[in-house]
Design a protein around this motif. Structure first.
Motif, PDB file in Angstrom:
ATOM      1  N   HIS A  98       0.824  -1.203   0.000  1.00 31.96           N
ATOM      2  CA  HIS A  98       0.000   0.000   0.000  1.00 31.96           C
ATOM      3  C   HIS A  98       0.866   1.264   0.000  1.00 31.96           C
ATOM      4  CE1 HIS A  98      -3.020  -2.930   1.517  1.00 31.96           C
ATOM      5  NE2 HIS A  98      -3.859  -2.168   0.846  1.00 31.96           N
ATOM      6  N   PHE A  99       0.312   2.319  -0.594  1.00 29.96           N
ATOM      7  CA  PHE A  99       1.023   3.583  -0.649  1.00 29.96           C
ATOM      8  C   PHE A  99       1.347   4.104   0.746  1.00 29.96           C
ATOM      9  CE2 PHE A  99       0.714   8.279  -0.613  1.00 29.96           C
ATOM     10  CZ  PHE A  99       1.857   8.562  -1.341  1.00 29.96           C
ATOM     11  N   HIS A 100       0.381   3.987   1.687  1.00 34.71           N
ATOM     12  CA  HIS A 100       0.614   4.554   3.021  1.00 34.71           C
ATOM     13  C   HIS A 100       1.761   3.851   3.757  1.00 34.71           C
ATOM     14  CE1 HIS A 100      -1.421   1.143   4.964  1.00 34.71           C
ATOM     15  NE2 HIS A 100      -2.411   1.291   4.104  1.00 34.71           N
ATOM     16  N   ASP A 101       2.106   2.618   3.336  1.00 31.17           N
ATOM     17  CA  ASP A 101       3.213   1.904   3.979  1.00 31.17           C
ATOM     18  C   ASP A 101       4.578   2.395   3.495  1.00 31.17           C
ATOM     19  OD1 ASP A 101       1.638   0.269   5.589  1.00 31.17           O
ATOM     20  OD2 ASP A 101       1.361  -1.202   3.980  1.00 31.17           O
ATOM     21  N   ILE A 102       4.609   3.040   2.330  1.00 32.91           N
ATOM     22  CA  ILE A 102       5.890   3.480   1.770  1.00 32.91           C
ATOM     23  C   ILE A 102       5.865   4.969   1.423  1.00 32.91           C
ATOM     24  CG2 ILE A 102       6.556   1.221   0.858  1.00 32.91           C
ATOM     25  CD1 ILE A 102       5.469   2.105  -1.866  1.00 32.91           C
ATOM     26  N   LYS A 103       4.897   5.697   1.965  1.00 35.14           N
ATOM     27  CA  LYS A 103       4.729   7.105   1.594  1.00 35.14           C
ATOM     28  C   LYS A 103       5.999   7.913   1.839  1.00 35.14           C
ATOM     29  CE  LYS A 103       1.703  11.084   2.374  1.00 35.14           C
ATOM     30  NZ  LYS A 103       0.488  11.574   3.087  1.00 35.14           N
ATOM     31  N   GLU A 104       6.634   7.705   2.985  1.00 33.97           N
ATOM     32  CA  GLU A 104       7.827   8.490   3.314  1.00 33.97           C
ATOM     33  C   GLU A 104       9.012   8.137   2.425  1.00 33.97           C
ATOM     34  OE1 GLU A 104       7.584  10.961   5.389  1.00 33.97           O
ATOM     35  OE2 GLU A 104       5.485  10.419   5.716  1.00 33.97           O
ATOM     36  N   GLU A 105       9.067   6.915   1.948  1.00 32.65           N
ATOM     37  CA  GLU A 105      10.204   6.482   1.136  1.00 32.65           C
ATOM     38  C   GLU A 105       9.884   6.469  -0.353  1.00 32.65           C
ATOM     39  OE1 GLU A 105       8.714   4.216   3.280  1.00 32.65           O
ATOM     40  OE2 GLU A 105       9.883   4.616   5.100  1.00 32.65           O
ATOM     41  N   PHE A 106       8.656   6.838  -0.726  1.00 36.80           N
ATOM     42  CA  PHE A 106       8.221   6.632  -2.108  1.00 36.80           C
ATOM     43  C   PHE A 106       9.081   7.399  -3.106  1.00 36.80           C
ATOM     44  CE2 PHE A 106       5.412   7.338  -5.799  1.00 36.80           C
ATOM     45  CZ  PHE A 106       5.196   6.016  -6.133  1.00 36.80           C
ATOM     46  N   GLN A 107       9.457   8.605  -2.778  1.00 33.42           N
ATOM     47  CA  GLN A 107      10.285   9.390  -3.687  1.00 33.42           C
ATOM     48  C   GLN A 107      11.600   8.663  -3.976  1.00 33.42           C
ATOM     49  OE1 GLN A 107      10.720  13.645  -2.945  1.00 33.42           O
ATOM     50  NE2 GLN A 107      12.915  13.500  -3.346  1.00 33.42           N
ATOM     51  N   THR A 108      12.237   8.155  -2.930  1.00 34.03           N
ATOM     52  CA  THR A 108      13.502   7.415  -3.095  1.00 34.03           C
ATOM     53  C   THR A 108      13.275   6.135  -3.884  1.00 34.03           C
ATOM     54  OG1 THR A 108      14.322   8.304  -1.007  1.00 34.03           O
ATOM     55  CG2 THR A 108      15.426   6.349  -1.867  1.00 34.03           C
ATOM     56  N   ILE A 109      12.152   5.469  -3.634  1.00 35.94           N
ATOM     57  CA  ILE A 109      11.849   4.219  -4.337  1.00 35.94           C
ATOM     58  C   ILE A 109      11.724   4.472  -5.835  1.00 35.94           C
ATOM     59  CG2 ILE A 109      10.035   2.486  -4.682  1.00 35.94           C
ATOM     60  CD1 ILE A 109       9.552   2.642  -1.624  1.00 35.94           C
ATOM     61  N   VAL A 110      11.004   5.525  -6.223  1.00 39.24           N
ATOM     62  CA  VAL A 110      10.833   5.822  -7.648  1.00 39.24           C
ATOM     63  C   VAL A 110      12.177   6.212  -8.269  1.00 39.24           C
ATOM     64  CG1 VAL A 110       9.681   7.311  -9.335  1.00 39.24           C
ATOM     65  CG2 VAL A 110       8.427   6.501  -7.342  1.00 39.24           C
ATOM     66  N   GLU A 111      12.956   7.019  -7.566  1.00 44.53           N
ATOM     67  CA  GLU A 111      14.280   7.390  -8.079  1.00 44.53           C
ATOM     68  C   GLU A 111      15.147   6.152  -8.295  1.00 44.53           C
ATOM     69  OE1 GLU A 111      15.713  10.165  -5.172  1.00 44.53           O
ATOM     70  OE2 GLU A 111      15.170  11.892  -6.415  1.00 44.53           O
ATOM     71  N   ASN A 112      15.162   5.273  -7.286  1.00 43.74           N
ATOM     72  CA  ASN A 112      15.952   4.041  -7.416  1.00 43.74           C
ATOM     73  C   ASN A 112      15.477   3.197  -8.597  1.00 43.74           C
ATOM     74  OD1 ASN A 112      17.397   4.779  -5.150  1.00 43.74           O
ATOM     75  ND2 ASN A 112      16.274   3.441  -3.755  1.00 43.74           N
ATOM     76  N   TRP A 113      14.150   3.116  -8.745  1.00 44.71           N
ATOM     77  CA  TRP A 113      13.567   2.290  -9.802  1.00 44.71           C
ATOM     78  C   TRP A 113      13.950   2.826 -11.186  1.00 44.71           C
ATOM     79  CZ3 TRP A 113      11.080  -2.312  -9.869  1.00 44.71           C
ATOM     80  CH2 TRP A 113      10.382  -2.653 -11.023  1.00 44.71           C
ATOM     81  N   LEU A 114      13.817   4.137 -11.378  1.00 44.73           N
ATOM     82  CA  LEU A 114      14.122   4.713 -12.687  1.00 44.73           C
ATOM     83  C   LEU A 114      15.619   4.659 -12.986  1.00 44.73           C
ATOM     84  CD1 LEU A 114      11.677   7.765 -12.837  1.00 44.73           C
ATOM     85  CD2 LEU A 114      11.440   5.527 -13.902  1.00 44.73           C
TER      86      LEU A 114
END
Length: 558
Positions: A253-269
């Motif tokens: 769920h988004f709420h479980d990774i909301k704080e890290e989501f920006q880093t997750i997308v950066e890492n993914w791209l």
């Protein structure tokens, strides 16, 4: 707005950039087949010679019967005659004419996927509040969620608005809210179509893995320099209509990774630069429930090996130690070998320091925590089977082993387990913790039933949940009243015909073949199969699987 799941056909007038000649034709968009432009109006010799000898045209410009302007990109000539031509089109943009692919520059791109509100946790009822006089309901638009990723120069926004209902609708008349994913350049600069296509593709793959569901695009649009809006039309692999997605079906769920989501997308791209082949292979497997299992096994094992080689590396010795050894072995190759044979052996020795497929699996399983290892029971046997199958399919090692590849159930389960392993590795590589993945996999119906056959001695609780040998604990996890075989059989006897179809659908989606056949005759399964309330993502796979069961077992049995 163009629905990317609906068929469309228009009469058009088309031409090539820089040419005065105009042609009448038919423009067809079929989401399950193709985008095509065709004409059967006779033209002169010069027109025919213009296309003769060409395999494709970069850009075609047209205007349809409604007056809308279109630019067709990457048009492959399918057939050409003296009085007709047919193009297969890669991408169509409605709203403007562009003279070339390089001239297509965008300000932002908007993509609408299904299930986004479920993933974001946006309940439409939470957007309704009573006004001051307590006589009517007021709709409150939820705030956009925005992320600015400086490392990759991308701004990502989750935003949108109400698609139905009015501000005065009471809560019982749920308002529909459609969230779009908006991609922009962080500096607000115009970017090429290819730049936006690449970012959109990788974000699509990431969201699909996070939801634990194959995703498709309901609508896609973009704005250009003058803020004019374009609709983008293209063929999709998955063209199902979205139903309701329960929050328990979401992997992360988004709420479980909301704080890290920006880093997750950066890492993914950033990881997509080296791991794109892995993402492509996994996306192809997840989005297509049909196909031959042997082909899928090769796709998934290749994806795993490519991931481990590029993200983890792995050599038996250091390069400094192996290089002189390799040179000595090459120098001592027998002179009796011809040049081609020698070169083949040199190539193998050059890469002989890299881990084998078996070793790569072993390394990964050492890394995973215990809760995730529950998805991979009998790991040594599992890895050995995968390696043997891969070698048999690629090298035809032993004709006697061909019959092992006809075990549909084992092949299917092995493919699913490699899928789970790739999902774990890719999402963890992007920055999602193992404990979140373990919780989501144990909850998400797409994956949770893979734990059901783990190797252990049955406990009293297991026996209570599998009376008579029918294992239903993982099938009706959300219906406590049906977690015993006795209760399930009573419902089959006393329930309605709709109850019976629903139970059969759940057994086909989440249960074992042998358990389903203990509860239902094959004749009944065959009679009901095409009318069951199956999930779109599993329907085709279930049809193929049970067609094989009908062929194997022939007549009905309990």
């Amino acid at each position: 707005m163009i629905d990317l799941l609906a068929k469309m056909e228009r009469q058009v007038m088309w031409h090539l950039p820089g040419r005065d000649a105009r042609y009448v034709g038919s423009f067809l968009f079929d989401p399950q087949k193709q985008i095509s432009l065709s004409t059967n109006i006779a033209w002169d010799h010069d027109d025919y010679m213009l296309f003769r000898g060409r395999s494709s045209v970069d850009v075609i410009l047209l205007a349809d019967s409604t007056g809308a302007l279109w630019t067709l990109v990457d048009c492959v000539i399918s057939s050409l005659g003296t009085s007709s031509v047919v193009f297969f089109v890669g991408l169509a943009l409605r709203g403007a004419h562009f003279s070339s692919k390089d001239s297509i520059v965008l300000r932002r791109k908007m993509i609408r996927f299904p299930y986004m509100d479920t993933w974001l946790g946006r309940n439409p009822l939470h957007m309704l509040t009573m006004d001051a006089n307590q006589e009517s309901w007021k709709y409150e638009r939820p705030a956009d969620i925005e992320f600015e990723m400086a490392k990759i120069g991308v701004r990502l926004i989750f935003g949108g608005d109400r698609s139905s209902g009015s501000d005065s609708d009471p809560p019982s008349l749920s308002i529909n809210y459609n969230t779009s994913v908006v991609i922009e350049s962080l500096k607000g600069e115009l970017q090429s179509l290819a730049w936006f296509q690449e970012k959109g593709f990788h974000i699509h793959n990431l969201l699909s893995l996070l939801l634990g569901q194959p995703l498709w695009r309901i609508h896609e649009a973009a704005t250009i320099a003058q803020d004019d809006c374009l609709d983008l039309v293209f063929r999709q692999t998955t063209t199902s209509r979205a139903g309701h997605l329960h929050s328990d079906h979401v992997l992360v769920h988004f709420h479980d990774i909301k704080e890290e989501f920006q880093t997750i997308v950066e890492n993914w791209l950033m990881a997509s630069v080296t791991l794109q082949p892995v993402m492509d292979l996994l996306a192809g497997y997840v989005s297509d429930p049909g196909g031959f299992l042997q082909s899928k096994l090769l796709m998934l094992t290749t994806a795993f090996e490519v991931f481990h080689r590029r993200a983890r590396g792995g050599t038996y010795m250091s390069a400094g130690d192996y290089t002189p050894l390799c040179q000595r072995m090459v120098e001592h190759l027998p002179n009796e070998l011809n040049a081609d044979h020698k070169q083949a052996l040199k190539n193998r020795l050059t890469h002989g320091n890299e881990y084998s497929l078996r070793k790569r699996f072993a390394e990964v399983f050492v890394e995973l925590p215990e809760p995730l290892l529950d998805f991979f029971p009998r790991r040594e046997q599992f890895v050995g089977q995968i390696v043997d199958w891969r070698n048999q399919l690629t090298h035809y090692v032993d004709p006697a082993k061909e019959h092992d590849l006809q075990n549909i159930d084992e092949l299917y389960l092995s493919c699913r387990r490699i899928e789970v392993l790739l999902v774990i590795l890719l999402l963890n590589h992007a920055g999602i913790r193992y404990d979140l993945l373990a919780t989501g996999l144990a909850r998400c119906p797409r994956y949770r039933n893979l734990v059901a056959d783990r190797e252990h001695k049955p406990s009293e609780s297991d026996a209570a949940n599998s009376e008579g040998g029918v294992q239903i604990k993982g099938v009706f996890w959300d219906h406590p009243e049906l977690k015993s075989e006795t209760a399930l059989r009573n419902r089959l006897i006393s329930g309605s015909d709709a109850d019976r179809s629903w139970i059969l659908a759940r057994m086909l989606e989440y249960g074992r073949v042998e358990d389903t056949m203990r509860l239902f005759d094959l004749d009944e399964i065959k009679r009901r199969l095409h009318f069951l309330p199956l999930r779109d993502g599993s329907r085709e796979m279930i049809f193929r699987k049970w067609q094989r069961m009908f062929e194997i077992y022939g007549t009905a049995r309990k």
